[in-house]
Design a protein around this motif. Structure first.
Motif, short mmCIF file in Angstrom:
data_model
loop_
_atom_site.label_atom_id
_atom_site.label_comp_id
_atom_site.label_asym_id
_atom_site.label_seq_id
_atom_site.Cartn_x
_atom_site.Cartn_y
_atom_site.Cartn_z
N THR A 66 36.84 -8.74 3.30
CA THR A 66 36.71 -9.16 4.65
C THR A 66 36.62 -8.01 5.78
O THR A 66 35.56 -7.96 6.52
CB THR A 66 37.95 -10.01 5.14
OG1 THR A 66 38.08 -11.22 4.13
CG2 THR A 66 37.46 -10.60 6.66
N PHE A 67 37.65 -6.98 5.63
CA PHE A 67 37.74 -6.17 6.95
C PHE A 67 37.39 -4.67 6.50
O PHE A 67 36.50 -4.29 7.10
CB PHE A 67 39.28 -5.99 7.36
CG PHE A 67 39.79 -7.38 7.88
CD1 PHE A 67 39.37 -7.84 8.93
CD2 PHE A 67 40.60 -8.08 7.02
CE1 PHE A 67 39.58 -9.07 9.49
CE2 PHE A 67 41.14 -9.29 7.29
CZ PHE A 67 40.77 -9.99 8.65
N PHE A 71 37.80 0.81 -1.50
CA PHE A 71 38.37 2.00 -1.61
C PHE A 71 39.32 2.35 -0.61
O PHE A 71 40.41 2.70 -1.07
CB PHE A 71 37.15 3.07 -1.52
CG PHE A 71 37.50 4.56 -1.25
CD1 PHE A 71 38.05 5.16 -2.50
CD2 PHE A 71 37.59 5.06 -0.14
CE1 PHE A 71 38.38 6.56 -2.35
CE2 PHE A 71 38.23 6.35 0.19
CZ PHE A 71 38.57 7.10 -1.08
N THR A 72 39.23 1.90 0.42
CA THR A 72 40.21 2.11 1.66
C THR A 72 41.46 1.31 1.39
O THR A 72 42.38 1.64 1.76
CB THR A 72 39.50 1.82 2.93
OG1 THR A 72 38.14 2.58 3.35
CG2 THR A 72 40.36 2.13 4.33
N THR A 73 41.22 -0.08 1.14
CA THR A 73 42.10 -0.72 0.73
C THR A 73 43.11 -0.09 -0.34
O THR A 73 44.43 -0.34 -0.13
CB THR A 73 41.60 -2.34 0.37
OG1 THR A 73 40.91 -2.79 1.20
CG2 THR A 73 42.73 -3.22 -0.03
N SER A 74 42.60 0.29 -1.32
CA SER A 74 43.29 0.86 -2.53
C SER A 74 44.13 2.09 -2.02
O SER A 74 45.52 2.22 -2.30
CB SER A 74 42.42 1.31 -3.70
OG SER A 74 41.61 0.51 -4.04
N MET A 217 32.78 -9.16 8.78
CA MET A 217 33.76 -10.21 9.14
C MET A 217 33.31 -11.20 8.91
O MET A 217 33.97 -12.52 8.59
CB MET A 217 34.28 -9.91 10.66
CG MET A 217 35.12 -10.97 11.22
SD MET A 217 36.85 -10.93 9.96
CE MET A 217 37.66 -12.33 10.73
N ALA A 218 31.97 -11.47 9.33
CA ALA A 218 31.43 -12.96 9.04
C ALA A 218 31.15 -13.18 7.63
O ALA A 218 31.07 -14.54 7.63
CB ALA A 218 29.71 -12.71 9.59
#
Length: 625
Positions: A66-67, A71-74, A217-218
């Motif tokens: 979603t956001f 990679f960044t989430t990890s 986000m959509a």
């Protein structure tokens, strides 16, 4: 593709899972001998911690869909995991932060309890978030439109398991020996902290090589699901059109982020009302949904019975990380002069898996592929079914081994049976895990809509979460019931003396429940309809109509041509299996619909002509928002 996955595997091999799995099998002893929980509370604290970890993988999956990118989430959740491990290390090092023995079910309270649960919470959040994003990041490195890379995706999940297994081998030997035998708990947690930090540093260094999808986000999966449900409820009084062609869909050129248009299916028809085109209002996301959006919700709904059918197996897994480790403490753990840590016994199934995964990949899959024509050899649901059967056998054997161990303890407590009797239950369950875990990961990844793959892959961890929580419920409920009904007024599992408990009865209860659950799984696996068939790359590749510049009137008449014409094949929403032949249908009435039969292997049993949600400009003028 391959270079990028080397970085991802490096994190899993060594580093993140080396500490995580070592902690999984040894935390029960840490809670007993350092934090002074009794047997049931130690086991329940471990299962609650593991359940929370895997449940929180949904957060990582949702955020990365979603956001921000996977990679960044990890990386973000990796930092949280390292912080949680650091706090656990500090508490394990400082005697001032540990409780004194009190003889109660739990001795920890006050500020010590706050730090204890806060550090475990951070560790669960970080590890869970990583598990929700990292496997899907690896899957994104494969181009599904490229025949070679699409075929390699099936191998990816096997190597994912192998890399996890190799890292776990180091953890359950070296780290567990330090913590349980040398009683250097803080050293074990410290090594896990450093290894995890190095692992995510390696992951970050590989960024230039990754294929990274940035979500919008959509396209939030939660928002899209909510839109379908809300609009379907609002349109509940409307009648469905006679033809699915009249339902709302946008052209593929406008759907570039989703990268796919999913054909209409006849299951859960009440959801189709969300795609009824409003006559007197503007088409907005909250007044009408596309057929593809509706089908995404249908796919997730079809997955739910499969998800819940695998929970019992993970309840069985929880016993191997709690009560089986406790059993090992009451057994002969010596090999010569060396004392084997009870928590190191999982090395047996891990070694089995390290050997069997390459054998499965290089020998079984090619052999089975020749017979089944399936690129993975057998389907994902068949693979999960094998794991469920083996998990039931493992619990039955665990009960038999416990009877032997307890009887010998009653005869001569100074001559216990060997620890390696546990290798039977661990070895069989290790093979079961090889089949089921990889099968579920691949199933949830392949079947999920493209924009929901992190969230869907988290369903695998969700089944683990429910399994751990259910273990806690079973222990508490069965103890409460048996305490009232038994003549001794003691539950099956109680106190600090495992020799006076009836752990074997608990194992057999799970074995019987697993057999009943397998029958339930067979029903839902047979009912499930796969989203698509695997492409047959031996056939000529379909060409884009815009490249061919074929006018619509050149499409052959369905009475004069077979479905081998490339211009007609391009109109088919889902690629047909190589063993199926069907007549082409004129584009003005829509392409062929492939109706998949209710079979465990997802085979196509019937092909018939009918309208589809994929339309040409000549066939239907779509509403515009």
């Amino acid at each position: 593709m391959y270079i990028s996955n080397v970085f991802i595997f490096a994190v899993l091999v060594s580093l993140e899972n080396m500490g995580f799995i070592a902690n999984m099998v040894s935390l029960v002893l840490y809670f007993m001998y350092v934090m002074f929980f009794n047997y049931p509370n130690s086991a329940n604290t471990v299962t609650n911690f593991m359940g929370s970890t895997f449940l929180l993988s949904l957060i990582g999956g949702f955020i990365s869909d979603t956001f921000i990118s996977r990679f960044t989430t990890s990386i973000i959740f990796g930092f949280i995991e390292v912080l949680g491990l650091a706090l656990v290390t500090i508490q394990a090092y400082s005697k001032d932060l540990q409780p004194a023995y009190c003889g109660k079910a739990s001795c920890i309270d006050g500020s010590k309890a706050v730090m204890f649960y806060f550090s475990l919470g951070l560790l669960a959040l970080g590890a869970g978030g990583v598990k929700g994003a990292l496997p899907a990041l690896g899957g994104d490195q494969f181009d599904h439109k490229d025949p070679k890379e699409a075929k390699a995706l099936a191998r990816y999940f096997n190597w994912l398991l192998l890399s996890t297994t190799l890292g776990a081998c180091v953890g359950v030997t070296g780290i567990v020996y330090l913590t349980t035998e040398k009683h250097k708990w803080y050293w074990g947690f410290f090594i896990s902290t450093v290894a995890t930090f190095i692992g995510f540093t390696v992951l970050a260094l590989g960024k230039p090589f990754y294929r990274i999808r940035e979500p919008e986000m959509a396209d939030s999966p939660i928002v899209r699901i909510a839109q379908v449900i809300v609009v379907a409820i609002n349109n509940s009084k409307l009648a469905l059109p006679d033809s699915p062609d009249e339902l709302y869909e946008i052209s593929k050129t406008k759907n570039d982020f989703r990268e796919e248009i999913i054909s209409h299916t006849n299951q859960f028809r009440f959801l189709d009302k969300a795609a009824i085109v409003p006559k007197d209002s503007k088409t907005t996301p909250w007044t009408v949904c596309t057929v593809t959006q509706v089908e995404e919700v249908k796919i997730l709904t079809r997955m739910l019975p499969i998800l819940f059918s695998t929970v019992i197996m993970n309840t069985c897994l929880a016993q191997l990380q709690t009560f089986s480790v406790m059993q090992g403490n009451f057994m002969n753990r010596k090999i010569g002069n060396f004392n084997v840590p009870a928590a190191s016994i999982p090395i047996i199934p891990l070694v089995f898996m390290s050997i069997l995964v390459p054998i499965y990949e290089f020998f079984f899959v090619p052999f089975a592929r020749k017979i089944t024509k399936h690129p993975s050899g057998i389907t994902q649901l068949q693979r999960v079914g094998v794991g469920l059967v083996l998990s039931a056998i493992s619990m039955a054997i665990a009960g038999i081994v416990e009877v032997k161990r307890r009887d010998q303890a009653h005869r001569d407590i100074m001559k216990p049976i060997s620890l390696f009797w546990l290798s039977f239950q661990y070895g069989i369950f290790g093979i079961a895990d090889m089949f089921s875990l990889v099968g579920l990961l691949e199933f949830f990844y392949r079947e999920a809509p493209i924009g929901m793959r992190s969230l869907s892959t988290s369903f695998t961890w969700l089944t683990l979460s429910f399994g751990y929580f259910l273990s806690t419920v079973f222990v508490n409920v069965i103890n409460a019931i048996t305490k009232r009904t038994s003549s001794s007024k003691q539950g099956w599992i109680h106190g600090l003396d495992l020799n006076s408990s009836h752990l074997n009865l608990f194992y057999w209860f799970l074995a019987i429940l697993s057999c009943l659950n397998f029958l339930n799984y067979l029903y839902w696996a047979s009912w499930y309809k796969y989203k698509t068939e695997e492409p047959d790359h031996s056939e000529p590749k379909a060409m884009d109509l815009t490249t061919e510049q074929l006018p619509m009137e050149e499409v052959p008449d369905p009475t004069e041509a077979k479905g081998e014409d490339l211009s007609t094949r391009m109109l088919v929403a889902e690629e047909e299996p190589e063993h199926t032949e069907a007549k082409a249908k004129d584009s003005s009435t829509g392409p062929l619909l492939v109706e998949e039969g209710s079979t465990v292997d997802g085979g196509v049993t019937e092909v018939h002509e009918g309208p589809s949600s994929v339309q040409t400009e000549d066939s239907k003028q779509q509403p515009t928002s």
